[in-house]
Design a protein around this motif. Structure first.
Motif, PDB file in Angstrom:
ATOM      1  N   SER A 271       1.244  -1.377  -0.587  1.00 47.50           N
ATOM      2  CA  SER A 271       0.049  -0.017   0.084  1.00 47.50           C
ATOM      3  C   SER A 271       0.597   1.146   0.228  1.00 47.50           C
ATOM      4  O   SER A 271       1.791   1.593   0.608  1.00 47.50           O
ATOM      5  CB  SER A 271      -1.175   0.040   0.862  1.00 47.50           C
ATOM      6  N   PRO A 272       0.678   2.214  -0.644  1.00 48.71           N
ATOM      7  CA  PRO A 272       1.603   3.319  -0.817  1.00 48.71           C
ATOM      8  C   PRO A 272       0.621   4.496   0.143  1.00 48.71           C
ATOM      9  O   PRO A 272      -1.005   4.777   0.719  1.00 48.71           O
ATOM     10  CB  PRO A 272       1.059   4.155  -2.791  1.00 48.71           C
ATOM     11  N   ASN A 273       1.430   4.741   0.892  1.00 51.95           N
ATOM     12  CA  ASN A 273       1.105   5.780   1.537  1.00 51.95           C
ATOM     13  C   ASN A 273       2.236   7.508   1.565  1.00 51.95           C
ATOM     14  O   ASN A 273       3.599   7.994   1.368  1.00 51.95           O
ATOM     15  CB  ASN A 273       1.865   5.870   3.557  1.00 51.95           C
ATOM     16  N   GLY A 303       1.353   0.417   4.914  1.00 53.23           N
ATOM     17  CA  GLY A 303       1.878   1.297   4.154  1.00 53.23           C
ATOM     18  C   GLY A 303       3.800   1.188   3.888  1.00 53.23           C
ATOM     19  O   GLY A 303       3.989   2.136   4.521  1.00 53.23           O
ATOM     20  N   ALA A 418       2.173   5.148  -8.089  1.00 55.37           N
ATOM     21  CA  ALA A 418       1.050   4.003  -7.111  1.00 55.37           C
ATOM     22  C   ALA A 418       0.694   3.575  -6.720  1.00 55.37           C
ATOM     23  O   ALA A 418      -0.103   2.086  -6.022  1.00 55.37           O
ATOM     24  CB  ALA A 418       0.123   5.299  -6.137  1.00 55.37           C
ATOM     25  N   ASN A 419      -0.040   3.884  -8.271  1.00 56.45           N
ATOM     26  CA  ASN A 419      -0.604   2.288  -9.009  1.00 56.45           C
ATOM     27  C   ASN A 419      -0.411   1.134  -9.175  1.00 56.45           C
ATOM     28  O   ASN A 419      -0.164   0.051 -10.287  1.00 56.45           O
ATOM     29  CB  ASN A 419      -1.458   2.565  -9.826  1.00 56.45           C
ATOM     30  N   ALA A 427      -4.529   1.957   0.285  1.00 56.01           N
ATOM     31  CA  ALA A 427      -3.699   3.810   0.721  1.00 56.01           C
ATOM     32  C   ALA A 427      -3.779   4.615   1.147  1.00 56.01           C
ATOM     33  O   ALA A 427      -4.902   4.890   2.288  1.00 56.01           O
ATOM     34  CB  ALA A 427      -4.179   4.301  -1.349  1.00 56.01           C
ATOM     35  N   VAL A 444      -6.508   6.634  -6.384  1.00 59.50           N
ATOM     36  CA  VAL A 444      -5.615   5.326  -6.530  1.00 59.50           C
ATOM     37  C   VAL A 444      -6.353   3.887  -6.783  1.00 59.50           C
ATOM     38  O   VAL A 444      -7.724   4.621  -6.231  1.00 59.50           O
ATOM     39  CB  VAL A 444      -5.139   5.288  -5.329  1.00 59.50           C
ATOM     40  N   ALA A 446      -7.359   1.193  -4.914  1.00 56.02           N
ATOM     41  CA  ALA A 446      -6.949   0.174  -3.095  1.00 56.02           C
ATOM     42  C   ALA A 446      -8.372   0.482  -3.181  1.00 56.02           C
ATOM     43  O   ALA A 446      -9.730   1.381  -3.311  1.00 56.02           O
ATOM     44  CB  ALA A 446      -6.280   0.799  -2.897  1.00 56.02           C
ATOM     45  N   VAL A 449      -9.327   4.147   1.227  1.00 57.51           N
ATOM     46  CA  VAL A 449      -8.109   4.951   1.283  1.00 57.51           C
ATOM     47  C   VAL A 449      -8.591   5.572   2.442  1.00 57.51           C
ATOM     48  O   VAL A 449      -9.585   6.290   3.165  1.00 57.51           O
ATOM     49  CB  VAL A 449      -8.399   5.720   0.547  1.00 57.51           C
TER      50      VAL A 449
END
Ligand code: NAI
Ligand code: MG
Length: 494
Positions: A271-273, A303, A418-419, A427, A444, A446, A449
């Protein structure tokens, strides 16, 4: 997340182990093969107890008991409201045994008791109560169709459900699966993870004390390919709900094809943070630290890719470095411990291997990267900078205390990156600009979020993955749907 206000100062004592057998048809029975396996405390590497090692024969007995409970007996004739009352009673019994269950979870899994008490056990209770309240609110519709007919739908339980869960939140994963299944009127064959069977067995005991009839809940401890595989292939199981690795889900999907079982999956993530330069820095840094290191990094929604806007990158790294160095690693039963060991040697070895890979691919290891102490599966909080998007540490689910920091320039550059993962579970974004937050949330890919927060869970809010992070949703009203079949009844009126 729920909080516990009272903070005990002394270490918790080791809880008694009452149940180590399979739980089938309301009875505690050894595995038919007579085999057992050891569950180990990851902080000391010592055996806690020998557990019955269930396999296909035990699964078959459990499925037969679950089928009988579904089709005849008190569970079938019980009102929905009465089902809900049993679930409330189970939640009450867990609350009455709060500290013992928290200690059992920490002993078996290695997670700090402060976390078991503040997160796992309260969320288990909340989840059971949430779905208990749903039991008497599940109903169909009347539908106006052409012609002189009366048409309505009934919502019926999907049937006998097989539930296979992992070791990172052992009791919470059991509650996420029992809650909707019981509210819907299904019966259950659960296989807890081989690393952490103890709290699920304890909850089966409490369920029996709450008054659930025999066969409604069955628990078969054992290994994946044997006990888990037997659940997936059994013709008497209508649906499988699985949480774990995406590679295991692929095997399960193939093995379930023959019987065309209904399947839901809650799988891993990368997961992008995202931290923008206009964020509240104190909150963002704490959120990034918590969002990755919580539960030793063993969270499907961890994250693990922290994208930091380039002009605040150096401040972020230096402040996070200081936090990592202060983190208290130690005995999971000590209430001041912040980080415990990884769950087992296999996970420890996997994480250390990926750390080595990160170093050899040219990322800079700023903190950690090494084992902590010489007993137990402890790893120091690890922080990598100079990470590029294609490195293994930026693509593979590490499931450990390893953060990768990636620099970004602006929103356009960010969203594609991010994707850029096979996963899509969660995310987060940290910014004071509400437009930016909404734009990121919409772009995003996900299932969850978080904006200016991380790991906020509630039984009412659906959770699950886009892409290879899963199929279907757990929690909330959506989490109930996979446990129900819709039956359409059409009646000629003349
Ligand atoms: P796993 O997916 O193999 O295990 C999860 C559950 O599935 C356990 O109960 C296991 O016994 C069962 N299982 C394993 N093979 C099976 C099979 N062939 N048929 C039916 N059931 C089977 O995960 P594992 O090996 O414990 O961990 C490997 C990696 O998976 C971790 O390093 C992490 O990256 C990821 N993982 C993700 C989780 C999540 O919450 N999304 C939870 C646990 C692991
Ligand atoms: Mg596995």
């Amino acid at each position: 997340m729920a909080t516990v206000t009272e903070k005990p100062s002394k270490a918790f004592s080791r809880p008694k182990i009452e149940h180590t057998d399979c739980f089938i048809d309301g009875k505690w029975v050894p595995a038919k093969s007579g085999k057992t396996f050891a569950t180990v405390c990851p902080a000391t590497e010592e055996k806690i107890a020998d557990i019955a090692e269930g396999d296909a024969a035990d699964v078959d007995a459990a499925v037969k008991a679950a089928r009988k409970a579904l089709e005849s007996g008190p569970w079938k004739s019980m009102s929905a409201r009465q089902r809900g009352r049993l679930m409330f009673k189970l939640a009450d019994l867990i609350e009455e045994n709060f500290d013992e269950i928290a200690a059992l979870e920490s002993l078996d899994n290695g997670k700090p008791i402060a976390d078991s008490r503040a997160a796992d056990v309260p969320l288990v209770i909340q989840c059971l109560r949430y779905y208990a309240g749903y039991a008497d609110k599940i109903h169909g519709q009347t539908i106006p169709i052409d012609g002189n007919y009366f048409c309505y739908t009934r919502k019926e339980p999907v049937g006998v459900v097989g539930q296979i869960i992992p070791w990172n939140f052992p009791l919470l994963m059991a509650a996420w699966k029992w809650g909707p299944a019981l509210a819907a009127g299904c019966t259950i064959v659960m296989k807890p993870a081989e690393q952490t069977p103890l709290t699920c067995l304890k909850m089966a005991d409490l369920a029996q004390r709450a008054g659930f009839p025999p066969g409604v809940i069955n628990v078969i401890p054992g290994f994946g390919p044997t006990a888990g595989g037997a659940i997936v292939e059994h013709r008497g199981v209508d649906k499988v709900a699985f949480t774990g690795e995406h590679l295991t889900a692929q095997i399960i999907m193939r093995n379930a094809a023959e019987s065309l079982k209904r399947l839901t999956f809650e799988l891993g993530g990368k997961s992008p943070n995202v931290i923008f330069n206009d964020a509240d820095m104190d909150a963002a840094i704490k959120g990034a630290h918590f969002g990755l290191y919580f539960n030793q990094g063993q969270c499907c929604c961890a994250g693990s890719r922290v994208f930091v806007q380039e002009d605040i990158h150096d401040e972020f790294v230096s402040r996070l470095t200081a936090m990592n160095r202060e983190r208290r690693i130690g005995d999971p039963l000590d209430p001041t411990t912040e980080q415990g060991p990884q769950v087992d040697k296999a996970q420890f070895d996997k994480i250390m291997g990926l750390i080595e890979k990160g170093k050899s691919e040219g990322a800079e290891c700023v903190t950690g990267g090494v084992r902590h102490g010489d007993r137990g599966f402890f790893i120091e909080p690890t922080l990598f900078t100079n990470v590029s998007d294609d490195m293994d540490i930026a693509q593979k689910e590490i499931f450990g205390p390893v953060m990768s920091v990636l620099k970004f320039k602006n929103m356009d550059d960010l969203v594609t990156r991010a994707n850029n993962t096979i996963f899509g579970l969660a995310a987060a974004v940290w910014t004071r600009d509400i437009g930016k937050a909404h734009k990121f949330a919409a772009s995003v890919r996900a299932g969850t979020v978080w904006v200016n927060c991380y790991d906020v869970f509630d039984a009412a809010a659906p959770f699950g993955g886009f892409k290879m992070s899963g199929q279907g949703r757990e929690l909330g009203e959506e989490g109930l749907k996979p446990y129900l079949e819709t039956k359409t009844v059409t009646i000629a009126m003349d």
